[in-house]
Design an enzyme around this catalytic site. Structure first.
Site, PDB file in Angstrom:
ATOM      1  N   LYS A  67      22.083 -64.478   2.781  1.00  0.00           N
ATOM      2  CA  LYS A  67      22.297 -63.139   3.337  1.00  0.00           C
ATOM      3  C   LYS A  67      21.248 -62.959   4.424  1.00  0.00           C
ATOM      4  O   LYS A  67      20.064 -63.246   4.183  1.00  0.00           O
ATOM      5  CB  LYS A  67      22.123 -62.067   2.258  1.00  0.00           C
ATOM      6  CG  LYS A  67      23.342 -61.830   1.367  1.00  0.00           C
ATOM      7  CD  LYS A  67      23.624 -62.905   0.348  1.00  0.00           C
ATOM      8  CE  LYS A  67      22.577 -62.945  -0.755  1.00  0.00           C
ATOM      9  NZ  LYS A  67      22.826 -64.048  -1.730  1.00  0.00           N
ATOM     10  N   ASN A  77      21.852 -69.093  -4.256  1.00  0.00           N
ATOM     11  CA  ASN A  77      22.372 -70.411  -4.597  1.00  0.00           C
ATOM     12  C   ASN A  77      23.646 -70.751  -3.842  1.00  0.00           C
ATOM     13  O   ASN A  77      23.896 -71.922  -3.571  1.00  0.00           O
ATOM     14  CB  ASN A  77      22.593 -70.521  -6.103  1.00  0.00           C
ATOM     15  CG  ASN A  77      21.305 -70.874  -6.809  1.00  0.00           C
ATOM     16  OD1 ASN A  77      20.761 -71.952  -6.612  1.00  0.00           O
ATOM     17  ND2 ASN A  77      20.778 -69.944  -7.591  1.00  0.00           N
ATOM     18  N   ASP A 113      14.190 -63.785  -6.190  1.00  0.00           N
ATOM     19  CA  ASP A 113      15.141 -62.716  -5.839  1.00  0.00           C
ATOM     20  C   ASP A 113      15.072 -61.604  -6.885  1.00  0.00           C
ATOM     21  O   ASP A 113      15.117 -60.416  -6.563  1.00  0.00           O
ATOM     22  CB  ASP A 113      16.568 -63.264  -5.672  1.00  0.00           C
ATOM     23  CG  ASP A 113      17.065 -64.092  -6.857  1.00  0.00           C
ATOM     24  OD1 ASP A 113      16.262 -64.437  -7.756  1.00  0.00           O
ATOM     25  OD2 ASP A 113      18.267 -64.405  -6.888  1.00  0.00           O
ATOM     26  N   TYR A 172       7.108 -62.478 -17.247  1.00  0.00           N
ATOM     27  CA  TYR A 172       7.363 -63.843 -17.720  1.00  0.00           C
ATOM     28  C   TYR A 172       6.087 -64.474 -18.273  1.00  0.00           C
ATOM     29  O   TYR A 172       4.987 -64.217 -17.776  1.00  0.00           O
ATOM     30  CB  TYR A 172       7.890 -64.695 -16.559  1.00  0.00           C
ATOM     31  CG  TYR A 172       9.393 -64.933 -16.591  1.00  0.00           C
ATOM     32  CD1 TYR A 172      10.265 -63.986 -17.113  1.00  0.00           C
ATOM     33  CD2 TYR A 172       9.940 -66.117 -16.095  1.00  0.00           C
ATOM     34  CE1 TYR A 172      11.636 -64.214 -17.137  1.00  0.00           C
ATOM     35  CE2 TYR A 172      11.307 -66.350 -16.108  1.00  0.00           C
ATOM     36  CZ  TYR A 172      12.151 -65.400 -16.637  1.00  0.00           C
ATOM     37  OH  TYR A 172      13.505 -65.633 -16.650  1.00  0.00           O
TER      38      TYR A 172
HETATM   39  N1  LIG Z   1      30.776 -61.158   2.679  1.00  0.00           N
HETATM   40  C1  LIG Z   1      30.673 -61.883   1.554  1.00  0.00           C
HETATM   41  N2  LIG Z   1      30.472 -63.218   1.639  1.00  0.00           N
HETATM   42  C2  LIG Z   1      30.364 -63.956   0.536  1.00  0.00           C
HETATM   43  N3  LIG Z   1      30.447 -63.465  -0.701  1.00  0.00           N
HETATM   44  C3  LIG Z   1      30.681 -62.166  -0.859  1.00  0.00           C
HETATM   45  C4  LIG Z   1      30.784 -61.302   0.255  1.00  0.00           C
HETATM   46  N4  LIG Z   1      30.973 -60.053  -0.214  1.00  0.00           N
HETATM   47  C5  LIG Z   1      31.020 -60.137  -1.559  1.00  0.00           C
HETATM   48  N5  LIG Z   1      30.860 -61.404  -1.955  1.00  0.00           N
HETATM   49  C6  LIG Z   1      30.847 -61.862  -3.356  1.00  0.00           C
HETATM   50  O1  LIG Z   1      29.497 -62.007  -3.719  1.00  0.00           O
HETATM   51  C7  LIG Z   1      29.315 -63.084  -4.630  1.00  0.00           C
HETATM   52  C8  LIG Z   1      28.063 -63.828  -4.248  1.00  0.00           C
HETATM   53  O2  LIG Z   1      27.005 -62.953  -4.470  1.00  0.00           O
HETATM   54  P1  LIG Z   1      25.644 -62.992  -3.658  1.00  0.00           P
HETATM   55  O3  LIG Z   1      25.955 -63.276  -2.244  1.00  0.00           O
HETATM   56  O4  LIG Z   1      24.945 -61.768  -4.034  1.00  0.00           O
HETATM   57  O5  LIG Z   1      24.878 -64.153  -4.336  1.00  0.00           O
HETATM   58  P2  LIG Z   1      24.727 -65.705  -4.029  1.00  0.00           P
HETATM   59  O6  LIG Z   1      23.980 -65.969  -2.797  1.00  0.00           O
HETATM   60  O7  LIG Z   1      26.038 -66.381  -4.198  1.00  0.00           O
HETATM   61  O8  LIG Z   1      23.917 -66.142  -5.245  1.00  0.00           O
HETATM   62  P3  LIG Z   1      22.539 -65.682  -5.767  1.00  0.00           P
HETATM   63  O9  LIG Z   1      22.848 -65.036  -7.068  1.00  0.00           O
HETATM   64  O10 LIG Z   1      21.834 -66.953  -5.935  1.00  0.00           O
HETATM   65  O11 LIG Z   1      21.915 -64.775  -4.774  1.00  0.00           O
HETATM   66  C9  LIG Z   1      30.583 -63.913  -4.565  1.00  0.00           C
HETATM   67  O12 LIG Z   1      31.183 -63.897  -5.845  1.00  0.00           O
HETATM   68  C10 LIG Z   1      31.498 -63.182  -3.590  1.00  0.00           C
HETATM   69  O13 LIG Z   1      32.755 -62.922  -4.194  1.00  0.00           O
HETATM   70  C1  LIG Z   2      18.784 -66.587 -11.844  1.00  0.00           C
HETATM   71  C2  LIG Z   2      18.892 -66.845 -10.356  1.00  0.00           C
HETATM   72  C3  LIG Z   2      19.750 -68.086 -10.118  1.00  0.00           C
HETATM   73  C4  LIG Z   2      19.585 -65.625  -9.719  1.00  0.00           C
HETATM   74  O1  LIG Z   2      19.748 -65.809  -8.365  1.00  0.00           O
HETATM   75  C5  LIG Z   2      17.483 -67.003  -9.713  1.00  0.00           C
HETATM   76  O2  LIG Z   2      16.740 -65.864  -9.902  1.00  0.00           O
HETATM   77  C6  LIG Z   2      16.728 -68.199 -10.281  1.00  0.00           C
HETATM   78  O3  LIG Z   2      16.979 -69.312  -9.941  1.00  0.00           O
HETATM   79  N1  LIG Z   2      15.753 -67.896 -11.202  1.00  0.00           N
HETATM   80  C7  LIG Z   2      14.905 -68.899 -11.838  1.00  0.00           C
HETATM   81  C8  LIG Z   2      15.003 -68.825 -13.317  1.00  0.00           C
HETATM   82  C9  LIG Z   2      14.486 -67.526 -13.909  1.00  0.00           C
HETATM   83  O4  LIG Z   2      14.473 -66.476 -13.232  1.00  0.00           O
HETATM   84  O5  LIG Z   2      14.093 -67.558 -15.079  1.00  0.00           O
HETATM   85  K   LIG Z   3      20.754 -62.815  -5.543  1.00  0.00           K
END
Ligand SMILES: Nc1ncnc2c1ncn2[C@@H]1O[C@H](COP(=O)(O)OP(=O)(O)OP(=O)(O)O)[C@@H](O)[C@H]1O
Ligand SMILES: CC(C)(CO)[C@@H](O)C(=O)NCCC(=O)O
Ligand SMILES: [K+]
Length: 249
Positions: free
Chosen positions: A13, A9, A102, A93
């Protein structure tokens, strides 16, 4: 070379695997499609043959990124899709297609690495927990706000909580009661995450005794790793599952 993407969101990565899928040629975290292209274009002698991705974004956003990659690199793009059952794991689910992809891939990766019951904890924008028993049955899971959402809610809904990223990072060097706003908030939210983890461990023990593996993944996994020294920290767990869901041939 294979391009792998985990479109969350807040961040994308990415990593590029060398020919044969062995070595990692490059990897990173970016906050937009364009930043992704910039990072990829900075890799010398980039030659992509395949791309696989998982996205929890809208169909439109994912479609736009897929089209961009196809036109920029002429590469075929495989998107992980929901499924009721895969690699010995059964989606728990009621409507399997609603489970975040994910989470699903991290579960596939975790069950594969554990070859038994496991608890998968992901610390991103949201925090998620998923329970998979030794038969590969997904018992379900939990979704909570992650660190970025917790701190932003406090910032948004109060007038006097304001601080910068550098102060936030420094505040987490200890978890003693805060003596400044930044310490109080950062340590408070961090302790909430730790409390969440301990509750998940209790639940896992009630199901499986001591016979399970805990996986920690996601950008903020390091905030909680201290409370589960026995956990396996696997930053690329989603990519492990992605390779299983979207194999080359
Ligand atoms: N290199 C980096 N760049 C960005 N965020 C980072 C990094 N390293 C650690 N973080 C931390 O990781 C968190 C984001 O987590 P992550 O990237 O796993 O998920 P996301 O893409 O934001 O969301 P999702 O849960 O949807 O995957 C942020 O709170 C940030 O502080
Ligand atoms: C919960 C998040 C936001 C974690 O990235 C993602 O897995 C998502 O959008 N899930 C859909 C809702 C669910 O898993 O029930
Ligand atoms: K994630």
């Amino acid at each position: 070379m294979i391009l792998e993407l985990d479109c969350g969101n807040s961040f994308i990565k990415w990593r590029v695997l060398g020919v044969g899928g062995g070595m990692t040629v490059g990897e990173g975290v970016v906050d937009s499609d364009l930043a992704l292209l910039e990072s990829l274009n900075a890799i010398v002698s980039l030659s992509l043959t395949y791309c696989r991705l998982v996205s929890v974004r809208t169909t439109e956003e994912t479609g736009a990124l897929t089209a961009l990659l196809k036109s920029a690199y002429g590469v075929s793009v495989a998107c992980a899709a929901p499924s009721r059952e895969m690699s010995g794991v059964r989606n728990g689910y009621e409507e399997y297609e609603r489970l975040g992809l994910d989470r699903w891939l991290a579960m596939l990766g975790g069950f594969h690495l554990a070859s038994g019951s496991c608890l998968v904890l992901d610390f991103g924008t949201a925090v998620t927990a998923d329970f998979i028993d030794s038969d590969g049955e997904h018992l379900g899971g939990f979704i909570c706000p992650g660190m970025p959402l917790m701190r932003n809610q406090l910032r948004t809904h109060t007038r006097k909580i304001r601080y910068g990223d550098i102060a936030a990072e420094r505040a987490l060097e200890s978890l003693a009661p805060g003596r400044t706003t930044v310490e109080a908030v950062e340590r408070g939210c961090s302790l909430m995450l730790r409390g969440f983890v301990l509750t998940q461990l209790e639940m896992a023990r009630s199901y499986w005794g001591e016979d399970f593996v805990v996986f920690l993944t996601g950008g903020d996994a390091s905030l909680v790793s201290g409370v589960v020294p026995e956990a396996r920290v696997v930053p690329d767990l989603v990519f492990v599952g992605l390779a299983m869901a979207c194999p080359l041939s």
